[in-house]
Design an enzyme around this catalytic site. Structure first.
Site, PDB file in Angstrom:
ATOM      1  N   GLY A 161       0.395  23.098  57.390  1.00 29.27           N
ATOM      2  CA  GLY A 161       1.359  24.178  57.555  1.00 29.27           C
ATOM      3  C   GLY A 161       0.794  25.532  57.175  1.00 29.27           C
ATOM      4  O   GLY A 161       1.543  26.463  56.861  1.00 29.27           O
TER       5      GLY A 161
ATOM      6  N   PHE B 167       4.590  31.161  57.184  1.00 26.08           N
ATOM      7  CA  PHE B 167       4.792  32.320  56.320  1.00 26.08           C
ATOM      8  C   PHE B 167       4.143  32.111  54.948  1.00 26.08           C
ATOM      9  O   PHE B 167       3.307  32.905  54.496  1.00 26.08           O
ATOM     10  CB  PHE B 167       6.289  32.589  56.196  1.00 26.08           C
ATOM     11  CG  PHE B 167       6.708  33.426  55.032  1.00 26.08           C
ATOM     12  CD1 PHE B 167       6.137  34.658  54.790  1.00 26.08           C
ATOM     13  CD2 PHE B 167       7.705  32.977  54.166  1.00 26.08           C
ATOM     14  CE1 PHE B 167       6.532  35.442  53.712  1.00 26.08           C
ATOM     15  CE2 PHE B 167       8.114  33.740  53.094  1.00 26.08           C
ATOM     16  CZ  PHE B 167       7.522  34.974  52.857  1.00 26.08           C
TER      17      PHE B 167
ATOM     18  N   GLY C 221       2.245  29.470  54.090  1.00 35.79           N
ATOM     19  CA  GLY C 221       0.917  28.889  54.258  1.00 35.79           C
ATOM     20  C   GLY C 221      -0.175  29.927  54.391  1.00 35.79           C
ATOM     21  O   GLY C 221      -1.261  29.789  53.816  1.00 35.79           O
TER      22      GLY C 221
ATOM     23  N   TYR D 177      18.181  18.965  55.392  1.00 32.42           N
ATOM     24  CA  TYR D 177      16.899  19.510  54.935  1.00 32.42           C
ATOM     25  C   TYR D 177      16.645  19.134  53.480  1.00 32.42           C
ATOM     26  O   TYR D 177      15.536  18.697  53.112  1.00 32.42           O
ATOM     27  CB  TYR D 177      16.909  21.025  55.101  1.00 32.42           C
ATOM     28  CG  TYR D 177      15.757  21.735  54.441  1.00 32.42           C
ATOM     29  CD1 TYR D 177      14.434  21.450  54.787  1.00 32.42           C
ATOM     30  CD2 TYR D 177      15.980  22.706  53.463  1.00 32.42           C
ATOM     31  CE1 TYR D 177      13.377  22.098  54.180  1.00 32.42           C
ATOM     32  CE2 TYR D 177      14.929  23.367  52.854  1.00 32.42           C
ATOM     33  CZ  TYR D 177      13.629  23.061  53.215  1.00 32.42           C
ATOM     34  OH  TYR D 177      12.575  23.705  52.609  1.00 32.42           O
TER      35      TYR D 177
END
Length: 353
Positions: A7, A11, A13, A180
């Protein structure tokens, strides 16, 4: 150290990749460039010397190749945010749970025993509360009738009195309240099982509300700071749900990147078979309304509008006690709220890539 950063085109990462490369580590980014984050299917610019592998953590062959010669994994890859509705649930489970399981199985085969996992404060559900009469309590689910009537504060489940919100520590029980959140808790549990089975070492960083330059523009999977910043960029007033008094801990992305570097430095010294979680928060509490106002002021308006609307899956208050991260790993946040919001208000959001 040679590090596989899953990932790493996202943003957070990208910020982690910069921090690790600057510290002299070898960094290899693996990213699927999912359309929800990268609609055009292109990776952002990565730091010089950082290798990029286009692939999915659910693809065993790709992951095995990416792990060759790696000392540690920094697992940031995940589908994030609330999403649109329950139709997103299979993709959340596939990306976050199956993807993590495939990665961990490949690490076991490759003999890679060090893992830093990007966790989330959503595993706690509501934060820490105290009733003046009954002491620490856990509020029940929020009821639509209360929210429709503007009763946003969760009452004591025993006497109905108003509760006092506090900071939540890592030993708080998990209480995920969205799909999530369930998948983020499952990632932690899978990683702990991997560590026990393989003698691995895992440190989980439970991020609180991360913000900063490079956040994605105009996506329902982004955080509230990005949604407000996108509205301001369009010349629109940020729409603040409920009464705007929801308490959060907003932590700058560069501080999150520094926490990842601290964790990767510390993880080799952990006992084999161990797992430990750390809250990553600024240590200062602000309301969502305060955050919206700070962004709007720094941007030059328009002023936020408090709508009274709500999302049933949202929690009222969740703020971090990050003492463990500070004392055990020596991490300290470096970006004050006012400075970070002023920078974020002026910085461009990341265009669709």
């Amino acid at each position: 150290m040679e590090i596989l950063l899953t990932g790493g085109a996202g943003f957070i990462g990208v910020a982690v990749a910069r921090r690790l490369a600057a510290a002299g580590h070898g960094v290899r980014v693996l990213d699927a460039l999912l359309p929800a984050v990268h609609p055009a299917g292109r990776a952002p610019r990565l730091p010089e010397g950082v290798a990029f592998v286009h692939g999915d953590v659910r693809d065993r062959v790709v992951v095995e190749r990416a792990l060759a010669g790696v000392d540690a994994v920094c697992h940031q890859a995940a589908m994030v945010g609330h999403g649109l509705d329950l139709d997103d649930a299979p993709e959340y489970v596939s990306c976050n749970e199956l993807g993590t399981a495939v990665l961990l199985a490949a690490m076991a085969r490759a003999g890679v025993e060090q893992l830093v996992l990007a966790g989330s404060m959503v595993v706690y559900g509501e934060g820490s509360y105290r009733c003046p009469l009954h002491g620490p309590v856990s509020p029940g689910p929020r009821r639509p009738a209360d929210l429709d009537a503007g009763r946003f504060e969760p009452p004591c489940p025993r006497c109905g009195a108003a509760l006092l919100p506090g900071l939540v520590a890592e030993d708080a029980p998990g209480d995920p309240r969205s799909v999530y959140a369930v998948t983020k808790l499952a990632q932690e549990q899978l990683a702990a099982a991997w560590a026990r089975a393989c003698g691995g070492r895992v440190l989980t960083l439970r991020y609180h509300n991360v913000y900063g330059p490079g956040m994605p523009r105009d996506t329902p999977y982004a955080g509230v700071a990005s949604i407000f910043r996108s509205a301001l960029a369009r010349g629109e007033a940020p729409q603040v749900f409920e009464d705007g008094r929801q308490r959060r801990d907003f932590v700058h992305v560069e501080d999150v990147a520094a926490a990842n570097l601290a964790a990767l430095t510390a993880v080799p010294g952990r006992p084999p078979g161990s797992s430990r979680a750390y809250n990553v928060g600024s240590g200062t509490v602000h309301t969502i309304g305060e955050m919206a106002a700070a962004l709007a002021t720094a941007h030059g308006g328009p002023a936020p509008v408090t709508t009274g609307g709500y999302r049933l899956g949202d929690v009222r208050h969740i703020t971090a006690d990050s003492t463990r991260l500070r004392t055990e790993l020596g991490w300290q946040p470096a970006v004050p709220f006012a400075d970070g919001m002023a920078e974020f208000a002026a910085a461009p959001l990341r265009a669709a890539t």
